[in-house]
Motif scaffolding. Sequence first.
Motif, PDB file in Angstrom:
ATOM      1  N   LEU A 361       0.930  -1.455   0.129  1.00 16.90           N
ATOM      2  CA  LEU A 361       0.125   0.234   0.287  1.00 16.90           C
ATOM      3  C   LEU A 361       0.792   1.061  -0.653  1.00 16.90           C
ATOM      4  CD1 LEU A 361      -2.814   1.735   0.531  1.00 16.90           C
ATOM      5  CD2 LEU A 361      -2.471   1.501   2.558  1.00 16.90           C
ATOM      6  N   ARG A 362       1.815   1.315   0.774  1.00 16.89           N
ATOM      7  CA  ARG A 362       2.163   2.547   0.869  1.00 16.89           C
ATOM      8  C   ARG A 362       4.115   2.721  -0.342  1.00 16.89           C
ATOM      9  NH1 ARG A 362       6.363   1.311   6.157  1.00 16.89           N
ATOM     10  NH2 ARG A 362       7.787   2.104   5.128  1.00 16.89           N
ATOM     11  N   GLN A 363       4.033   1.869  -1.710  1.00 14.17           N
ATOM     12  CA  GLN A 363       4.564   1.590  -2.409  1.00 14.17           C
ATOM     13  C   GLN A 363       3.704   1.931  -3.505  1.00 14.17           C
ATOM     14  OE1 GLN A 363       7.805   1.427  -2.661  1.00 14.17           O
ATOM     15  NE2 GLN A 363       7.491   2.435  -5.011  1.00 14.17           N
ATOM     16  N   ARG A 364       2.167   1.524  -3.537  1.00 11.98           N
ATOM     17  CA  ARG A 364       1.401   2.044  -4.555  1.00 11.98           C
ATOM     18  C   ARG A 364       0.901   3.872  -4.311  1.00 11.98           C
ATOM     19  NH1 ARG A 364      -3.785   2.761  -4.397  1.00 11.98           N
ATOM     20  NH2 ARG A 364      -4.281   2.515  -2.331  1.00 11.98           N
ATOM     21  N   LEU A 365       1.156   4.537  -2.953  1.00 11.86           N
ATOM     22  CA  LEU A 365       0.487   6.070  -2.796  1.00 11.86           C
ATOM     23  C   LEU A 365       2.008   6.163  -3.151  1.00 11.86           C
ATOM     24  CD1 LEU A 365      -1.241   5.289   1.030  1.00 11.86           C
ATOM     25  CD2 LEU A 365      -1.904   5.935  -1.509  1.00 11.86           C
ATOM     26  N   VAL A 366       3.613   6.149  -2.758  1.00 13.72           N
ATOM     27  CA  VAL A 366       4.338   7.287  -3.552  1.00 13.72           C
ATOM     28  C   VAL A 366       4.016   6.463  -4.816  1.00 13.72           C
ATOM     29  CG1 VAL A 366       6.952   6.883  -4.046  1.00 13.72           C
ATOM     30  CG2 VAL A 366       6.010   5.582  -1.313  1.00 13.72           C
ATOM     31  N   ASP A 367       4.558   5.893  -5.721  1.00 13.81           N
ATOM     32  CA  ASP A 367       4.019   5.809  -7.114  1.00 13.81           C
ATOM     33  C   ASP A 367       3.144   7.003  -7.707  1.00 13.81           C
ATOM     34  OD1 ASP A 367       6.039   3.699  -7.361  1.00 13.81           O
ATOM     35  OD2 ASP A 367       4.731   1.850  -7.537  1.00 13.81           O
ATOM     36  N   ALA A 368       2.086   6.708  -7.177  1.00 17.38           N
ATOM     37  CA  ALA A 368       0.898   7.444  -7.484  1.00 17.38           C
ATOM     38  C   ALA A 368       0.759   8.894  -7.133  1.00 17.38           C
ATOM     39  CB  ALA A 368      -0.724   7.678  -6.985  1.00 17.38           C
ATOM     40  N   GLY A 369       1.298   9.368  -6.197  1.00 19.26           N
ATOM     41  CA  GLY A 369       1.598  10.898  -5.521  1.00 19.26           C
ATOM     42  C   GLY A 369       3.233  11.110  -6.513  1.00 19.26           C
ATOM     43  N   ARG A 370       4.065  10.601  -6.308  1.00 14.81           N
ATOM     44  CA  ARG A 370       4.763  10.761  -8.065  1.00 14.81           C
ATOM     45  C   ARG A 370       4.515  11.229  -9.488  1.00 14.81           C
ATOM     46  NH1 ARG A 370       9.290   6.273  -6.402  1.00 14.81           N
ATOM     47  NH2 ARG A 370      10.389   6.955  -5.725  1.00 14.81           N
ATOM     48  N   ALA A 371       3.484  10.439  -9.557  1.00 12.57           N
ATOM     49  CA  ALA A 371       2.393  11.217 -10.626  1.00 12.57           C
ATOM     50  C   ALA A 371       1.745  12.425 -10.146  1.00 12.57           C
ATOM     51  CB  ALA A 371       2.178  10.015 -10.951  1.00 12.57           C
ATOM     52  N   ASN A 372       1.183  12.134  -9.770  1.00 14.44           N
ATOM     53  CA  ASN A 372       0.182  13.409  -8.915  1.00 14.44           C
ATOM     54  C   ASN A 372       0.765  14.865  -8.851  1.00 14.44           C
ATOM     55  OD1 ASN A 372      -2.236  14.309  -7.771  1.00 14.44           O
ATOM     56  ND2 ASN A 372      -0.435  14.707  -6.124  1.00 14.44           N
ATOM     57  N   VAL A 373       2.020  14.841  -8.416  1.00 10.92           N
ATOM     58  CA  VAL A 373       2.940  16.075  -8.160  1.00 10.92           C
ATOM     59  C   VAL A 373       3.855  16.043  -9.907  1.00 10.92           C
ATOM     60  CG1 VAL A 373       5.813  15.318  -8.305  1.00 10.92           C
ATOM     61  CG2 VAL A 373       4.988  16.912  -6.069  1.00 10.92           C
ATOM     62  N   LEU A 374       3.626  15.666 -10.517  1.00 15.79           N
ATOM     63  CA  LEU A 374       4.747  16.293 -11.934  1.00 15.79           C
ATOM     64  C   LEU A 374       3.695  17.274 -12.064  1.00 15.79           C
ATOM     65  CD1 LEU A 374       5.292  12.734 -14.194  1.00 15.79           C
ATOM     66  CD2 LEU A 374       7.026  14.105 -12.647  1.00 15.79           C
ATOM     67  N   ALA A 375       2.707  17.397 -11.590  1.00 14.74           N
ATOM     68  CA  ALA A 375       1.182  18.576 -12.126  1.00 14.74           C
ATOM     69  C   ALA A 375       1.784  19.460 -12.295  1.00 14.74           C
ATOM     70  CB  ALA A 375      -0.010  17.841 -12.370  1.00 14.74           C
ATOM     71  N   PHE A 376       2.541  19.731 -10.874  1.00 13.57           N
ATOM     72  CA  PHE A 376       2.922  20.749  -9.864  1.00 13.57           C
ATOM     73  C   PHE A 376       4.370  21.071 -10.315  1.00 13.57           C
ATOM     74  CE2 PHE A 376      -0.632  18.654  -7.874  1.00 13.57           C
ATOM     75  CZ  PHE A 376      -1.589  19.870  -7.344  1.00 13.57           C
ATOM     76  N   GLY A 377       4.687  21.032 -11.125  1.00 15.10           N
ATOM     77  CA  GLY A 377       5.935  20.987 -11.249  1.00 15.10           C
ATOM     78  C   GLY A 377       6.168  22.707 -11.682  1.00 15.10           C
ATOM     79  N   ARG A 378       7.182  23.322 -11.330  1.00 16.13           N
ATOM     80  CA  ARG A 378       7.656  24.945 -12.036  1.00 16.13           C
ATOM     81  C   ARG A 378       7.243  25.189 -13.670  1.00 16.13           C
ATOM     82  NH1 ARG A 378      12.776  26.874 -11.379  1.00 16.13           N
ATOM     83  NH2 ARG A 378      12.802  26.600  -9.678  1.00 16.13           N
ATOM     84  N   GLU A 379       7.431  24.117 -14.258  1.00 18.05           N
ATOM     85  CA  GLU A 379       7.609  24.437 -15.436  1.00 18.05           C
ATOM     86  C   GLU A 379       6.487  24.165 -15.971  1.00 18.05           C
ATOM     87  OE1 GLU A 379       8.746  26.183 -19.141  1.00 18.05           O
ATOM     88  OE2 GLU A 379       9.962  26.402 -17.250  1.00 18.05           O
ATOM     89  N   HIS A 380       5.535  23.078 -15.602  1.00 19.23           N
ATOM     90  CA  HIS A 380       3.948  23.248 -16.431  1.00 19.23           C
ATOM     91  C   HIS A 380       3.680  23.809 -15.534  1.00 19.23           C
ATOM     92  CE1 HIS A 380       1.439  19.570 -16.995  1.00 19.23           C
ATOM     93  NE2 HIS A 380       0.995  20.820 -16.310  1.00 19.23           N
ATOM     94  N   VAL A 381       3.194  24.330 -14.751  1.00 21.38           N
ATOM     95  CA  VAL A 381       2.019  25.224 -13.917  1.00 21.38           C
ATOM     96  C   VAL A 381       2.972  26.333 -14.658  1.00 21.38           C
ATOM     97  CG1 VAL A 381       1.413  26.581 -11.728  1.00 21.38           C
ATOM     98  CG2 VAL A 381       2.601  23.534 -11.640  1.00 21.38           C
TER      99      VAL A 381
END
Length: 392
Positions: A361-381
Amino acid sequence: MSMKWLFLSNEDQIRGGAQSCCKEVAKAAIADGAHVTFACLRENPYQDMADAFPSMCTVTMVDRVEPRSLRPASLKAAWRVLRSVRPDVIFFANTPSPNFFSFLALSKLAGVAHCVVSFGTDVEMPAPLPSRTYIGGWVRGANLWRREFLVSASLAYKFMTLGLFNNDDQMKNWRAATGYPERVSKLWNYPVDLSKFRQSERLRREVREEFNVGAGDVVIGGVGTLNAQKSFDLSIRALRLVLDRVPGARLVIAGDGNQDALLRLSAELGVRERVLLLGGRDDIPRLMNGFDIFCMPSTHIHESLGIVYLEAQATGVPIVVPDLPGPRRVAQEGESGVVVERGNPEAFATAWANLAADLPLRQRLVDAGRANVLAFGREHVYRGLLREMRVA
């Protein structure tokens, strides 16, 4: 032709998300060839930007501007700055209430093409503001200052060309309270410098040695100012409850503020030796590598997002968040983080225990979190912001 950006900063933006937001947008603008000016009231938290980008970034101190007033002195001071900088874009983050009325009111006259406001902290319209003394001190205003504030805000914000909100509840509540039109109200992502927050086994070993924790210990980490809004007392209460199921649980909190109340509470609950309060730190990306679980148990509705949750996701740490609109958005309603009832230490303790026992479960949340945070990257925003401004 490169644009000129004017970032406005008042005394409420010396730390936290508002300052981080302005810095990240400014860095992206500079990388895009823009010149950036920070106009600061009273204090200057942006000298590091001027030092890092001496040919592209300027800091100027502004006197005689009351950020929530349209009185002549404020208008005159704002006009001097606008005529000196001649910006194409004005950008600032509201915290905790509408700001910089004089700059907005004069923006069109000064030839500013874009007035962009990030509604940084408040999910709801601010509570009634205190009265002030009127008529030379002879009469106490019957909430007259708040009335002036609301009228001035209504007039000034007619010149806002883009309002940026962190979650749907925040956008809905502010639009209902102020009448901001839908065409200038947009949901956006707070920018995060993803290059700073990376998972590192070397740093994990180094930090956990600093924490003096064993290989089998489970470190629940938190980052934030030690105040009522962040509610770290709930973390201490949850720690006491989780120790029956996770004997190796440790709580580590980094943040400025008075530690006395938290230390007393941890002693009263018999968990003092399990709590480590680090104080303010400037190496948060490094520290996060030592956490197994990240939790900031805010109870206040003003927690409109929570950048530290995103930073934890970028570092590869699973997050447990309170059921508030902003944190819930970061956790994607449970897809990339565990959402629990706010203010309930038993709910936090249960979530921690479940994560400690369930590595998949921890690893699933880690993987999903990494994918989610890409949309908040400085250049993307930043690129998304330019598209909303229709200058991309």
